[in-house]
Scaffold this active site. Structure first.
Site, short mmCIF file in Angstrom:
data_model
loop_
_atom_site.label_atom_id
_atom_site.label_comp_id
_atom_site.label_asym_id
_atom_site.label_seq_id
_atom_site.Cartn_x
_atom_site.Cartn_y
_atom_site.Cartn_z
N GLU A 90 -7.85 -16.59 130.77
CA GLU A 90 -6.95 -15.16 130.60
C GLU A 90 -7.49 -14.05 131.32
O GLU A 90 -8.67 -13.75 131.60
CB GLU A 90 -6.57 -15.11 129.33
CG GLU A 90 -5.82 -16.40 128.49
CD GLU A 90 -4.53 -16.67 128.82
OE1 GLU A 90 -4.04 -16.11 129.98
OE2 GLU A 90 -3.83 -17.34 128.06
N HIS A 148 -3.47 -16.23 135.07
CA HIS A 148 -4.53 -17.23 134.66
C HIS A 148 -4.70 -18.30 135.44
O HIS A 148 -3.89 -18.99 136.07
CB HIS A 148 -4.44 -17.32 133.01
CG HIS A 148 -3.47 -18.25 132.78
ND1 HIS A 148 -2.57 -18.30 131.56
CD2 HIS A 148 -3.05 -19.60 133.24
CE1 HIS A 148 -1.90 -19.27 131.51
NE2 HIS A 148 -1.94 -20.06 132.21
N ASP A 189 -8.27 -27.73 131.41
CA ASP A 189 -8.11 -27.33 129.81
C ASP A 189 -7.54 -28.33 128.92
O ASP A 189 -7.08 -29.29 129.27
CB ASP A 189 -7.52 -25.89 130.12
CG ASP A 189 -6.19 -26.10 130.85
OD1 ASP A 189 -5.59 -26.96 131.25
OD2 ASP A 189 -5.64 -24.99 131.32
N ASN A 201 0.66 -14.57 134.15
CA ASN A 201 -0.31 -13.42 134.07
C ASN A 201 -1.51 -13.71 134.97
O ASN A 201 -2.47 -12.99 134.77
CB ASN A 201 -0.65 -13.26 132.53
CG ASN A 201 -1.49 -14.44 132.03
OD1 ASN A 201 -1.65 -15.46 132.87
ND2 ASN A 201 -1.67 -14.19 130.80
#
Ligand code: GLP
Length: 266
Positions: A161, A156, A83, A154
């Site tokens: 996400e 991801h 990413d 979280n």
């Protein structure tokens, strides 16, 4: 070679729990070096998917050390990073391009035209088109032999996400531009000198792109990751916890975690 103090199988994946992140990172560097050697022996090249974040830093240090000792060459290797923030210039110290130059690319014999990172400088109207090209490049390179992954607080993976998509829809997600989740922005605030300075968007390899790798190595360390690890390995497969989507390809996934990150799965 570093040995786990506990090995278990969860959701079809091998989970190795180490007494410290240092030991887990040594094991990860060994595994990556071995993958490179085997792939180069079999087909004269190796293709790696790489991750950023604090978690894999010691892994890159270990690879650089092996290279300096004359044990490992990156000349026959190509790499694709998971990413990049968007928009983001490559020279910005917070870009993942800078991170990779600092921790790996600048210290090994990897050719510049084989060290691929999503381009945070493309015009917004072409960002989706440009990101989608990444999947074609990986396929044309023969696919990823190994994908190194971290996991967000979280859950991801890359910058995929949590979403309300169905599992089938999430599993089909390609490389693309995305909006960052508030938890991710909060976690990146320290690096950028405030949450309001963190880019709101990013480019990420898709879930489908990640799951297509021939093997996947996931690293998670510290108590902050315990919930994401448990959700990924003990919970049901759901796009609300992107790490749980790795269960779709369980047998090719290995988790290397420390005691703290494993707190809710032991
Ligand atoms: C970032 C990256 C992820 C990384 C995650 C965890 O958002 N995009 O690829 O796995 O955060 O980062 P860290 O290792 O610093 O906890």
């Amino acid at each position: 070679m570093a040995k786990p103090f506990r090995s278990l199988e969860l959701a079809g994946s091998s989970v190795k729990v180490y007494s410290s992140a240092t030991h887990a990172c040594e094991a990860a560097a060994d595994r990556i070096a071995k993958t490179i050697r085997i792939c180069v022996e079999i087909r004269s090249k190796a293709v790696l998917g790489l991750a950023t974040g604090a978690t894999p830093e010691p892994v890159y240090a270990g690879l650089v050390e092996r290279h300096r000792a004359g044990e490992l060459s990156f000349a026959p290797v190509s790499t694709y990073n998971l990413d990049e923030y968007y928009p983001m210039g490559p020279l910005d110290p917070n870009s993942y391009r800078s991170y990779m130059e600092r921790h790996l690319f600048g210290h090994v014999d990897l050719a510049p035209d084989r060290a691929h990172i999503l381009d945070g400088t493309v015009p917004a109207a072409f960002a989706a088109q440009s990101a989608a090209q990444f999947d074609h490049w990986i396929a044309a390179d023969g696919g990823l032999d190994l994908q190194l992954l971290g996991v967000g607080r979280n859950g991801h993976i890359g910058f995929n996400e949590p979403t309300d998509l169905s599992v089938a829809e999430a599993l089909a997600l390609p490389t693309r531009p995305v909006d960052l989740h508030p938890t991710t922005t909060e976690d990146a605030a320290g690096d950028f000198g405030g949450a309001d300075r963190v880019p709101r968007r990013a480019l990420t390899m898709g879930i489908a792109s990640i799951l297509a790798a021939r093997s996947i190595l996931v690293l998670a360390f510290g108590p902050r990751k315990a919930e994401a690890v448990a959700g990924s390995l003990r919970g049901p497969m759901t796009a609300r916890v992107p790490g749980s989507l790795l269960q779709a390809v369980g047998p090719k996934v290995t988790w290397l975690v420390d005691r703290e990150a494993a707190a809710e799965i032991l």
